[in-house]
Structure formats: C-alpha cells, structure tokens
Design an enzyme around this catalytic site. Structure first.
Site, short mmCIF file in Angstrom:
data_model
loop_
_atom_site.label_atom_id
_atom_site.label_comp_id
_atom_site.label_asym_id
_atom_site.label_seq_id
_atom_site.Cartn_x
_atom_site.Cartn_y
_atom_site.Cartn_z
N LYS A 6 -6.60 -0.86 -7.73
CA LYS A 6 -7.52 0.07 -7.07
C LYS A 6 -7.51 1.40 -7.84
O LYS A 6 -6.84 1.55 -8.86
CB LYS A 6 -7.16 0.26 -5.60
CG LYS A 6 -7.48 -0.97 -4.79
CD LYS A 6 -7.87 -0.67 -3.35
CE LYS A 6 -9.27 -0.12 -3.26
NZ LYS A 6 -9.69 0.22 -1.91
N HIS B 124 0.85 -1.20 0.00
CA HIS B 124 0.00 0.00 0.00
C HIS B 124 0.88 1.25 0.00
O HIS B 124 1.86 1.31 0.74
CB HIS B 124 -0.85 -0.05 1.26
CG HIS B 124 -1.79 1.09 1.44
ND1 HIS B 124 -1.37 2.36 1.75
CD2 HIS B 124 -3.14 1.17 1.37
CE1 HIS B 124 -2.41 3.16 1.85
NE2 HIS B 124 -3.50 2.46 1.64
N ARG C 93 -2.94 0.97 -4.33
CA ARG C 93 -2.66 -0.46 -4.37
C ARG C 93 -3.01 -0.96 -5.76
O ARG C 93 -3.82 -0.35 -6.47
CB ARG C 93 -3.52 -1.25 -3.39
CG ARG C 93 -3.55 -0.76 -1.97
CD ARG C 93 -4.47 -1.64 -1.13
NE ARG C 93 -5.56 -0.91 -0.55
CZ ARG C 93 -6.63 -1.48 0.02
NH1 ARG C 93 -6.74 -2.79 0.06
NH2 ARG C 93 -7.58 -0.73 0.54
N CYS D 62 -3.96 12.00 -3.43
CA CYS D 62 -3.02 11.99 -2.31
C CYS D 62 -1.83 11.08 -2.59
O CYS D 62 -0.73 11.31 -2.06
CB CYS D 62 -3.69 11.61 -0.99
SG CYS D 62 -4.18 9.87 -0.86
N TYR D 63 -2.01 10.07 -3.43
CA TYR D 63 -0.88 9.20 -3.76
C TYR D 63 0.15 9.90 -4.63
O TYR D 63 1.23 9.37 -4.87
CB TYR D 63 -1.37 7.88 -4.37
CG TYR D 63 -2.17 7.07 -3.37
CD1 TYR D 63 -3.52 6.81 -3.55
CD2 TYR D 63 -1.57 6.63 -2.18
CE1 TYR D 63 -4.25 6.12 -2.61
CE2 TYR D 63 -2.30 5.95 -1.22
CZ TYR D 63 -3.65 5.69 -1.44
OH TYR D 63 -4.37 5.02 -0.50
N ASP E 158 -10.52 18.75 0.66
CA ASP E 158 -10.19 18.74 2.09
C ASP E 158 -8.71 19.10 2.23
O ASP E 158 -7.98 19.14 1.24
CB ASP E 158 -10.52 17.40 2.76
CG ASP E 158 -9.78 16.23 2.16
OD1 ASP E 158 -10.40 15.20 1.81
OD2 ASP E 158 -8.53 16.32 2.03
N HIS F 11 -6.01 16.31 1.24
CA HIS F 11 -5.74 16.19 -0.20
C HIS F 11 -5.06 17.43 -0.75
O HIS F 11 -4.23 17.35 -1.67
CB HIS F 11 -7.02 15.87 -0.98
CG HIS F 11 -7.43 14.45 -0.86
ND1 HIS F 11 -8.32 14.01 0.10
CD2 HIS F 11 -7.03 13.34 -1.54
CE1 HIS F 11 -8.48 12.69 -0.01
NE2 HIS F 11 -7.70 12.25 -0.99
N ASP G 227 -9.16 14.23 -4.16
CA ASP G 227 -8.85 12.85 -4.54
C ASP G 227 -8.99 12.67 -6.06
O ASP G 227 -8.04 12.35 -6.76
CB ASP G 227 -9.80 11.97 -3.72
CG ASP G 227 -9.99 10.53 -4.18
OD1 ASP G 227 -9.50 10.14 -5.25
OD2 ASP G 227 -10.64 9.77 -3.45
N ASP H 229 -5.93 8.27 -6.89
CA ASP H 229 -6.30 9.22 -5.82
C ASP H 229 -5.18 10.25 -5.74
O ASP H 229 -4.00 9.89 -5.69
CB ASP H 229 -6.45 8.46 -4.49
CG ASP H 229 -6.88 9.37 -3.32
OD1 ASP H 229 -6.58 10.59 -3.34
OD2 ASP H 229 -7.48 8.85 -2.36
#
Lengths: 425, 366
Positions: free
Chosen positions: A279, A233, A276, A284-285, A344, A347, A337, A282
């Site tokens: 998935k 992850h 991951r 934030c990654y 938010d 993010h 995201d 997003d």
C-alpha cells in the site's frame, strides 16, 4: 556544494534506483505506487530548484499558529470529527508538546473543563458533551489531561468510574469493545491499557485474557491485524504491541517476525512508511510503524538480545525525517499524509511524533540525536521512557494517578498515540 | 493573483479551501425523505410537528475549546437529537431524525446506538434497514460505525445471504478496504460460508497479484478449512506462490506469503526449495529473493543441519549485500540480523565478544 546536496539521502545519485519495479506487470497497486513516486520526485526536484543548499526546515511557527488556532476554533469542515473532540485536544496538545510550545494555563484550564464535560456519569469519556463513553475519546482525554499535568487536570478524571467503564466494555475472551454495543478490535486494548496504567487503576482481573487475545492478532505476516485473521496493519500493530508493553507481556509476541514485518514497511524510495504491504506511504505511519522500533528495541533488550545497535533504531532515521520535512509539511502550517493531501491535526500529531522518534535514539543511559536539516528542527525527545513506568510503583497504590516529576515528555512510557475514533483505514 | 495566492496568508481560509476541495463533488444522496433537498429543507425548529420538543443546545461551557463552527443545519438537527436523548423518546420521528443526524456526521456512534435502540423498540423492518445501510456504506465505505451497524442488522436478521455480494461490490471499488475485509471474514466465519471463497480470492489475485488483502484472505480461508498440514495443500500453495513470484519477482506479497506458510514448519524443511530458489536467482532476482535465502540459511542454522560454518558465511554475505546494496533502506535491520546470527551461530572463539560498541554509522555508506 555537491557534498551538501548528497548529504540528503533523497538527493543522492542512486536514489532513482529505489523506484518501484513493476516487472512489466501493471496492476492497480503498481500504478498507484508509481503515481506517488512521481509526485515525490516532483516535490524533491522543486525543492532542489528553490534551495541551492538543501537544508530542510521544520516550519515551527506556522505549525504552532495552526495548532493554537485549532485549539480554540475549527471550521465546519470538522463536523465529521464532532464525535472526536477529545482527540482534537490530544492531537493539538501533543503536537505543541513536541514543538516545546507550552500552552498558557488559561487555555489548559479551559481544556480541562471541556474534557470534564465530555466525561460520562457512568465513567469514561465521550466524543463530545452529551455523547456516550467510548474508549478512543477516553484515551485521548486521559492522555490530553496527562500532558497538561496540573492538579486540575488530574482531578478531572473520575478513576473509580473509569474502572467501572473499562469493566463494562471488557469481553470474556480478553478483548474490549470500543463502547457499549460497539465493535471489538485491538485499538480498544491499547486505549484501555494506556488509561488504566496512567491512572493507576489496573486490577488483577481487568486485563485477564487480554495478552492472549492480542497475541492471536499476530498473523502470518508478522504484524498484527485489527482482530484475529485480518491483514497486518501498522495502526493495529502499534496498538497491540504498545498494549503488551504496558501489560509487561511483550515477550508473548513473536518479536522477530514482528520486527521483520515493520522494518519492511519503510518505503525505499519515499523514506516514509506504509501501513500495510503493497500500500502507499502515509505520514501518520511515521509514528505507528517507526514507533514500533523503539518498543521492539527495548523488548529485545529485555529478552537478552546482545546484537542490538547502540546508536540507532532499526529503521532509516534520516530517510524518514527527509520524507516528513520535505513531503509532509503544509507551508501554511500543519502536516499531512503525502503531497497533494490536505493538512489535518491527526497527521500533524503523528508526523511530528514520528519525526521525534527518528531524531532521538536512546534508553536508560544513552541519548543520541540525529537531526536532519536545521538544528532548530529538533523536537522534544519522546522516544523512550523513564524506567519509573516499568517499575512496580504504579501498581502499588490506587490513591493518585501516576504523577511525573520528570518532564512529561521524558516520562511518557511509550508512544501514547494511537488510532482515532475516525477510521483511517 | 489567484485565489490560492490570496488565501495563502490566511491559514484558516486555506484550510477551508482545501477541506472544501476534498468534500466537493459529492452528490446529495437521498434515500429517505426529501426533507434534505436543498430547495425545501426546513429546520426542525420550524417544523410544527416538533414544536412540543425543546431543543437542547450543546453544553460546551463558557470557554469552549476545539469549537467547531457548525452549520445552522447541523446545530439544529443535533439540538433536537440531544432533546430526544434526554427524554429517551422512542418514536418514529426520533427514528427519522437519526437519519438526518447520521447524514451530517456518520461517525457519531451515539446516534447509531440510539438508532439501533429505536429499530428494536419500534420493531422496524430490518430488511429496509439493510437497504438503508447498504446505501450509506456505498457512500462512506471507510467509516467504522456503518459497518458495525450492518453487522448488527445481519445478526438480528440472521441473514447473511446478501453479504458476500455486497462486500464484493465494495471491494470492486477499493480492493483493500479494511472494514470490508473485516466484515467479510466475520460473515464467512459466523455463517460458515467458506465455499467459493478461495475462488474469489484467486479472481482478485488475477486482477491484482499485489493485493496483499487478497493474499491474507487466501491464508484465512485455507487455514480455516483444509489447513496447511496436508502435504498436497502445502505443495499447491508453494507452487502457486512460486508461480506468482516468477510473474512479478518484486511483488513483496507473494514472497511474504511463501515465507508465512512455511515458517512454522521451518523454511529449510521444505524439500528442494533452496535449490529451486538458487536456480531462480539469476532470472528472478530481487531483494526479496536475497532475504528469503537469508531466512532459509538461518533456518538451516537453527535446525543445525548441514555445514554450519559454510551456511553462516553465506548468510552473512547476503545480509551485507542487502545492507549495502540491495535493501539499503533496511541497512540497520540487516546489520542487526547479521550480528545476531554471528553471535548465535558463530564459532565459539569468534562469538566471545558480541559487537556491542558499534560506532555510529556515517550517513553515507559506501
């Protein structure tokens, strides 16, 4: 005009060939992935319709307004983060730092005093005044104070008590619990390593067994899970790798399988990263995953790897910038995201951090910039360290926290960002 | 003018709008007491049985930052929570209040910790607590604290009997919930409940062969039971992976599992795999196939078996194919892999100068 349109990767003719191929086998995973790709396509085509010449723009003013207000007031929608208020300070301050917007001294001073109220008598910081110490808000508070970087800020931290707190959450197997009576996972090792190194309190025993424990979190996929046995992850991998870098033990990891794993997490159509395998993308990654590449670059360099590029990180920097700028900005300020999600501060922080990573390549002697869209999109460079952090200096004396006489954004050792107290899983 | 357009210029309102949009539609879950039903809710400050306790307002200081506009209900509950904490009160009413506090913010780990202290001090019925935490997790399955709390209760009870079914239920709603898998692995390992897990994994993979969490669980179960050293097990797993690959050649999980189970032994050591894959190439092509071939070639080079020059040439060709056509998002990575192999396995004369001074690549390649 044609040329300008195709300068952006996502508007090139063959970009559609990157859409997900489900081989005629529909599952929940493929349905969800295709939905997201559909949304992204809509966003991109709407953008093209509204902009004759695509030149993505970072909405600096809007983001700053959102951040500055949040630093003072938050709606009751934030009740769910009432046990993560140092995080809110950190996410906001770090975002402003990246945007090169200094915070007035009066507010910084107020932040210092607030964080002082979050500090526990037994050491460490809590999610709010009167709550119990926890490694995540401890990380957030210490890093927020280091961003402020004033004498007042540094003097808030009770280093002796902090050390005691770290010992109180240390486990015999090398791991750390997040708080007394709390759960173990690799975030805690990073939180502990980060604050201990910044405040210069690392002792010879504090991290005994920790590198070995972190290594045991690396799995068959090449990435790291939260605890041994779990799925690889991005958030946990970042925490594990960054902790190892701080502890100087990154060579204990299998860097090449880690590299393969993280490089594979960039989404071919969206350009952003997934957390991951199989998935969804997003924003934030953009930090947790993309941020691993500078760390790996340096680690491999230290190992003597000669084949490393001298111009680029090992991910598609342009594609990530396009994803963040075109798909992750709220027009009223704040980042998110993916399209359709709410903005938010978490993010906002990590999308901007990832954007900075994607814009700046470099190391000791090199600094190359790749700024997609308007020149003003350039964020503060935060991707690579001053080598003072890696030198022995920080271990020599315990009297003062490591002060940076270079601008904080250059001195930061690593991407200090990490997981929040609030689950993002 | 729509509401959205009106709020557009007022950031904080828009945020509230968006945030409310997200939290709307959640039913009021009532597990304990009906003091929370909207009609009859009474603030703690108005409850006579609490009159002896002086509420403790939050000490944010004179110039607060990140100040949350708590609802009246929220402030009231937490003012009383702080009072209980201050007095270290260990009573039934304190226990009940923790449920209210949790309901308002299930991420408050201080409240959870206190609740656990009370569970022990008041010798509360832990089976009832298990029912409580079950409901909370169903409602908020992506929260750290609730899962940790469940783990503590199960540990105290030494009773894992309900766990696998409960977790399966959560996974039926979100088959990749990380906390659920973490809890599942803990239960299985702690209480040695390995039996039937591989079957469960297979069921999940039948439902969604792309469920990477299920593939991970497969690896978890096998590595902790039979292990992969048993040739029969390895053959079965390789066979299983190839079957899934054939069904969906673009499913990355199946490919990474195949690599994962063979990499320690050496990809090239598995008899006939290279040949099998080369045969599959035409009907089951994908960037993952190409990458796997690169990996096998690299392993051949590493173990110095067979014709080095020829293998290297093939490997480099495939790296370039990936970089320029099949996997361009990873162009920088594949270029690096190519350079690395060249420098490591290239003929001595060629390998003399590793290509350090790479010119910055143009945005458009090819």
């Amino acid at each position: 005009m044609e040329e300008e349109v195709t300068q952006l990767r996502c508007f090139r003719e063959y970009h559609k060939s990157e859409l997900f191929k489900d081989d005629g086998v529909e599952t929940v995973t493929s349905v969800e992935q295709k939905k997201v790709e559909g949304t992204i396509q809509q966003v991109l085509s709407a953008y093209l319709q509204n902009h004759k010449i695509p030149q993505p723009e970072l909405l600096r003013d809007q983001h700053c307004a959102y951040l500055k207000r949040g630093l003072r007031h938050l709606s009751d929608a934030y009740e769910c983060l009432d046990a993560s208020r140092p995080w809110l300070c950190y996410w906001i301050l770090h975002s402003l730092e990246l945007l090169d917007k200094p915070v007035p001294t009066s507010i910084s001073s107020d932040v210092c005093q607030f964080l002082a109220r979050c500090q526990c008598p037994t050491g460490g910081f809590a999610g709010g005044p009167g709550q119990q110490a926890h490694l995540a808000p401890t990380y957030a508070a210490v890093n927020a104070l280091c961003i402020i970087g004033t004498e007042e800020a540094y003097s808030v931290i009770d280093r002796q008590k902090l050390l005691e707190f770290l010992y109180s959450v240390k486990q015999p197997d090398g791991s750390f619990v997040m708080h007394v009576g709390g759960e173990v996972d690799v975030r805690s090792a990073y939180c502990a390593a980060s604050v201990a190194s910044l405040t210069n309190i690392i002792t010879s025993t504090l991290f005994a067994g920790t590198p070995g424990w972190i290594v045991s979190c690396q799995n068959w996929e090449g990435g790291l899970g939260g605890v041994p046995g779990l799925e690889a992850h991005g958030g946990y991998t970042f925490c594990g790798m960054a902790a190892m870098v701080i502890l100087g033990k990154e060579d204990m990891l299998d860097l090449r399988t880690l590299l393969r794993w993280v490089a594979s997490r960039q989404m071919r159509f969206e350009g952003g990263f997934q957390g991951r395998c199989n998935k969804l993308v997003d924003g934030c990654y953009s930090l947790w995953q993309a941020g691993l590449l500078p760390l790996l670059h340096r680690a491999l360099y230290k190992e003597g790897e000669l084949a490393l590029s001298q111009a680029s990180w090992m991910f598609e920097q342009q594609a990530l910038q396009e994803y963040i700028l075109l798909c992750c900005q709220n027009p009223a300020g704040g980042l998110l995201d993916k399209p359709g999600k709410s903005r938010d501060f978490y993010h906002t922080c990590y999308c901007l951090s990832g954007l900075s990573v994607a814009q700046h390549f470099g190391g000791r002697d090199v600094h190359l910039e790749l700024v997609i869209g308007k020149d003003d999109n350039r964020l503060v460079c935060y991707a690579f360290s001053s080598d003072r952090e890696t030198s022995g200096e920080k271990l020599e004396n315990f009297s003062k926290p490591v002060k940076r006489d270079l601008p904080p954004h250059v001195c930061k050792a690593l991407f200090k960002d990490n997981l929040t107290g609030k689950s993002h899983l | 003018m729509s509401v959205e357009e009106m709020v557009k210029d007022i950031p904080q309102l828009q945020e509230q709008e968006q945030d409310r949009e997200e939290s709307e539609g959640e039913p009021e879950t009532e597990y304990y007491g009906d003091s929370q039903s909207k009609g009859g809710y009474v603030f703690y400050r108005d409850r006579k049985e609490w009159a002896d306790l002086e509420p403790v307002p939050q000490d944010d200081g004179p110039n607060p930052v990140v100040k949350i506009a708590y609802s009246e209900k929220f402030s009231d509950v937490y003012d009383y929570f702080r009072a209980l904490l201050k007095n270290d009160e260990k009573s039934e009413r304190a226990f009940e209040l923790t449920a209210d506090a949790i309901d308002l913010n299930a991420a408050n780990y201080t409240v959870w910790h206190y609740r656990r202290v009370l569970l022990q001090a008041l010798k509360k019925d832990l089976h009832e607590e298990l029912r409580y935490i079950t409901a909370i997790i169903e409602d908020q399955p992506k929260n750290y604290q609730v899962w940790h709390h469940r783990r503590m209760v199960v540990e105290w009870l030494q009773e894992p009997s309900k766990e696998l079914n409960f977790i399966a239920d959560i996974l039926s709603q979100d088959a990749k919930n990380y906390h659920a898998w973490q809890h599942r692995q803990w239960v299985i390992q702690e209480y040695k409940l390995w039996d039937g897990e591989l079957e469960y994994v297979e069921q999940l993979l039948e439902e969604d062969v792309r469920n990477n969490s299920a593939w991970n669980q497969r690896h978890f179960v096998i590595s902790h039971t039979t292990g992969y050293s048993d040739p029969a097990v390895l053959a079965r797993e390789v066979q299983y992976s190839l079957e899934q690959i054939k069904k969906a050649p673009h499913n990355e999980s199946a490919w990474s599992y195949l690599k994962g189970i063979l990499q320690d032994r050496g990809l090239s050591t598995y008899n006939g795999l290279l040949e099998q894959l080369l045969e599959m190439q035409s009907s089951f092509s994908s960037p993952y196939m190409t990458a796997f071939l690169v990996d096998i070639y690299e392993d051949l080079l590493e173990s110095a078996s067979g014709s080095q020059e020829d293998t290297l040439k093939k490997a480099l060709e495939l790296c370039e194919l990936l970089a320029t056509k099949e996997d361009t998002i990873r162009r920088e990575y594949w270029r690096y892999v190519g350079r690395s192999m060249q420098s490591k396995y290239g003929a001595r004369e060629e390998a003399g100068e590793p290509s350090l001074a790479e010119p910055k690549e143009k945005a458009e390649d090819d």
